[in-house]
Motif scaffolding. Structure first.
Motif, PDB file in Angstrom:
ATOM      1  N   SER A 227       0.842  -1.200   0.000  1.00 13.15           N
ATOM      2  CA  SER A 227       0.000   0.000   0.000  1.00 13.15           C
ATOM      3  C   SER A 227       0.872   1.243   0.000  1.00 13.15           C
ATOM      4  O   SER A 227       2.036   1.214   0.419  1.00 13.15           O
ATOM      5  CB  SER A 227      -0.903   0.019   1.229  1.00 13.15           C
ATOM      6  N   ILE A 229       1.899   4.551   1.782  1.00  8.23           N
ATOM      7  CA  ILE A 229       2.053   4.796   3.215  1.00  8.23           C
ATOM      8  C   ILE A 229       2.419   6.259   3.423  1.00  8.23           C
ATOM      9  O   ILE A 229       3.274   6.808   2.722  1.00  8.23           O
ATOM     10  CB  ILE A 229       3.143   3.875   3.801  1.00  8.23           C
ATOM     11  N   TYR A 234       3.449   7.444   9.598  1.00  4.21           N
ATOM     12  CA  TYR A 234       4.240   6.272   9.967  1.00  4.21           C
ATOM     13  C   TYR A 234       5.252   6.606  11.059  1.00  4.21           C
ATOM     14  O   TYR A 234       5.509   5.793  11.953  1.00  4.21           O
ATOM     15  CB  TYR A 234       4.961   5.705   8.747  1.00  4.21           C
ATOM     16  N   ARG A 243       0.953   1.784  12.170  1.00  6.98           N
ATOM     17  CA  ARG A 243       2.150   0.990  11.899  1.00  6.98           C
ATOM     18  C   ARG A 243       1.875  -0.503  12.066  1.00  6.98           C
ATOM     19  O   ARG A 243       2.322  -1.322  11.261  1.00  6.98           O
ATOM     20  CB  ARG A 243       3.295   1.427  12.818  1.00  6.98           C
ATOM     21  N   ILE A 246       0.098  -2.012   9.082  1.00  3.87           N
ATOM     22  CA  ILE A 246       1.022  -2.179   7.955  1.00  3.87           C
ATOM     23  C   ILE A 246       1.913  -3.390   8.171  1.00  3.87           C
ATOM     24  O   ILE A 246       2.062  -4.253   7.297  1.00  3.87           O
ATOM     25  CB  ILE A 246       1.863  -0.903   7.781  1.00  3.87           C
ATOM     26  N   LEU A 250       0.910  -6.295   5.365  1.00  5.03           N
ATOM     27  CA  LEU A 250       1.545  -5.945   4.102  1.00  5.03           C
ATOM     28  C   LEU A 250       2.975  -6.458   4.055  1.00  5.03           C
ATOM     29  O   LEU A 250       3.636  -6.583   5.082  1.00  5.03           O
ATOM     30  CB  LEU A 250       1.547  -4.425   3.900  1.00  5.03           C
ATOM     31  N   GLY A 253       5.515  -1.674   0.463  1.00  4.26           N
ATOM     32  CA  GLY A 253       4.949  -0.350   0.663  1.00  4.26           C
ATOM     33  C   GLY A 253       5.542   0.631  -0.325  1.00  4.26           C
ATOM     34  O   GLY A 253       6.519   0.341  -1.038  1.00  4.26           O
ATOM     35  N   LEU A 283      10.171   0.611   7.890  1.00  2.00           N
ATOM     36  CA  LEU A 283       9.538  -0.419   7.062  1.00  2.00           C
ATOM     37  C   LEU A 283      10.505  -1.556   6.778  1.00  2.00           C
ATOM     38  O   LEU A 283      10.156  -2.733   6.898  1.00  2.00           O
ATOM     39  CB  LEU A 283       9.037   0.205   5.758  1.00  2.00           C
TER      40      LEU A 283
END
Length: 573
Positions: A227, A229, A234, A243, A246, A250, A253, A283
């Motif tokens: 996705s 972000i 974040y 967060r 995600i 996921l 990102g 991430l």
């Protein structure tokens, strides 16, 4: 070797077959063997003698134009709420000295009672030059779902004073209900998203096979689902739930805005990158891979204001330094770069430098700055809509032939508001783009509908069509939370401060984490048993239970890829 007559015959037969398979040809005399059925008011149209046609004996030369909308036109009978495929060949005969190329569009004016007219682009080609010769325009369009009083097809695009030839025009209705799209996509998913796990299980003496259970559990998917972000949210300490969502759901990102030029450098020399870099590092630390979006954005309004006055070598140096600095900043933190975003619909840098091939130079500069990152084109109305699909294919082929390290095609996949995505049309557009022989990523998937149950249906149809196509290598939503989505709740998977699932969110997660993940249990029937599990690609844990107690010493883990994986188990106390 096909002769011109052979080619004309072959093409005519194909068009007839296509017309029969869908809804029939809507244009009369699309081969332009005469001027019958075509109108050319206020400018000149004339048949060109044999020798300068794309097919058949003649084409039509269009001259004496003073306006961009002046081109041959024809009345067509169209149905409301119906898809049509449209195509034509065009050939530019001259260029204005101020233009690096000229744009063509196949337009449809659809009039309704009360005087309202919708102007729809069926296909476009950008920056066509005389050197290109004959070029194919191809695309599709959807008529408004309301009564149509009249409709007119016409050529539009080049400025006044530009002359061109046209040939081989076609418009056919597409019956989107004719195929069993779900069966087709399920078959593709089973064939390309899964592989066999081949088990050979033996049991020691004294162990009853029916007391042994083998549990096959997929722990991680390998297919990229991600996705957009918000780097702002974040890195905000108050947004732990954002967060967590995600990190839980996921594996890919893309920073929605954080890496765009005017966000990294809002005023010249004022570099603001901490937020974006911290988001990338966060991430990455959670095993989430990231697409870089974007180095350069050629739409006029997206060019930083302090860049707009630059020309020539100064502009080239500014762009080069920006690319080098950004690639150095993100080295090892991004896997992809959208190098020149939406270059089908914007080409500010090419115009400013009067260099039609500067977009190729941008890819060369990026590859030199970071040879390990995959480079992408990224554009809209190529899958979510169809007017630019053919132009995108042509652009991809040009980049591929130029050997500038283009890896793949980003298809944004923003579907029109309150319009149900058509898997038939998605497949057709993807089939067209796949002719480039490059991986395709759905980079910005959105559907927009207020009713969350319809939204769930629309997302499922789009996801199945994308995941069920062989050329698609990854799928990213353009946001999931109503409080961090440019379309708000109408496109959201979760809502509110607690990120509660909408019906669309429940449907999407059921696909991603249930239907498209493998979790099976097998009880043995014989002491020496072989069986296969068809599993989705990803990481697995195999657990062995005897009389409902796990034999932990026999636990296995592995990654399942595109080839079958053998598992041998010898069950003993």
């Amino acid at each position: 070797m096909w002769t011109p007559v052979d080619l004309w015959t072959r093409t005519s037969v194909l068009l007839v077959v296509l017309s029969c398979l869908v809804g029939g040809e809507q244009l009369l005399n699309g081969g332009f063997e005469s001027m019958n059925n075509w109108s050319c008011g206020g400018f000149k149209c004339e048949l060109v003698a044999p020798g300068d046609s794309r097919f058949g004996s003649h084409s039509v030369k269009v001259s004496g134009r003073t306006q961009s909308y002046q081109g041959p036109s024809q009345h067509v009978n169209l149905k409301p709420g119906t898809y049509y495929k449209v195509q034509s060949y065009v050939k530019l005969l001259n260029q204005l000295s101020s233009a690096i190329g000229h744009n063509f569009m196949l337009e449809i004016a659809v009039s309704h009672s009360g005087g309202q007219t919708d102007y729809i682009t069926g296909a476009l080609r950008n920056l066509v030059t005389v050197a290109d010769g004959w070029v194919l325009m191809q695309g599709d369009f959807l008529t408004p779902n309301k009564a149509i009083s009249s409709a007119n097809f016409y050529y539009q695009g080049p400025e006044g004073g530009v002359e061109f030839l046209v040939d081989q025009a076609s418009m056919v209705e597409v019956n989107v209900n004719a195929d069993n799209w779900r069966q087709t996509t399920d078959a593709v998913i089973n064939r390309i998203r899964k592989s066999d796990i081949n088990f050979h299980v033996t049991t020691a003496s004294g162990i009853a096979p029916h007391d042994v259970r083998i549990e096959v559990k997929q722990t991680k998917k390998s297919f990229p689902f991600g996705s957009a972000i918000s780097s702002w949210k974040y890195v905000d300490s108050a947004q732990q739930k954002y967060r967590d969502w995600i990190h839980t759901h996921l594996n890919w990102g893309v920073l929605e805005n954080g890496l765009k030029w005017d966000f990294l450098e809002p005023t010249q020399g004022n570099l603001q990158y901490d937020r974006a870099v911290n988001a990338l590092k966060g991430l990455t630390s959670h095993g989430i891979k990231v697409r870089g979006h974007n180095l350069v954005w050629s739409v006029d309004s997206a060019v930083p204001t302090y860049v707009r006055g630059q020309t020539g070598n100064q502009l080239r140096d500014t762009v080069r330094k920006h690319i080098q600095w950004t690639c150095q900043l993100t080295r090892g933190l991004v896997q992809h770069w959208d190098v020149n975003n939406e270059n089908l619909h914007g080409y500010w840098f090419q115009r400013q430098l009067h260099d039609i091939n500067y977009n190729l130079e941008l890819f060369r500069e990026t590859h030199a700055a970071d040879p390990n990152v995959h480079l992408f084109l990224n554009d809209y109305n190529v899958v979510g809509g169809g007017d630019s699909t053919g132009a995108y294919l042509a652009q991809a082929r040009k980049f591929k032939a130029a050997n500038v390290n283009l890896y793949g095609l980003g298809v944004q996949s923003h579907f029109p508001a309150e319009t149900e995505p058509s898997p038939t049309m998605i497949k057709s557009r993807l089939d067209t783009l796949a002719q480039a022989g490059l991986p395709i990523w759905a980079t910005e998937l959105t559907v927009e509908v207020a009713d969350e149950h319809k939204r769930a249906d629309y997302y499922e149809r789009a996801l199945r069509a994308l995941y069920g196509h062989e050329a698609v290598e990854g799928i990213l939503f353009w946001g999931f939370w109503d409080q961090s989505h440019y379309l708000g709740e109408k496109a959201a998977l979760v809502r509110g401060n607690n990120l509660d699932l909408t019906e669309a969110g429940r449907r999407v997660l059921d696909l991603l984490e249930n239907q498209w993940m493998t979790h099976e249990s097998h009880t043995l029937s014989t002491a020496n048993q072989q069986f296969a599990v068809r599993g989705f690609h990803g990481d697995y844990q195999i657990s062995v239970f005897y009389q409902n107690h796990e034999l932990t010493a026999l636990r296995q883990t592995f990654s399942l890829g595109k080839t079958a994986h053998p598992v041998t188990i010898n069950v003993h106390k």
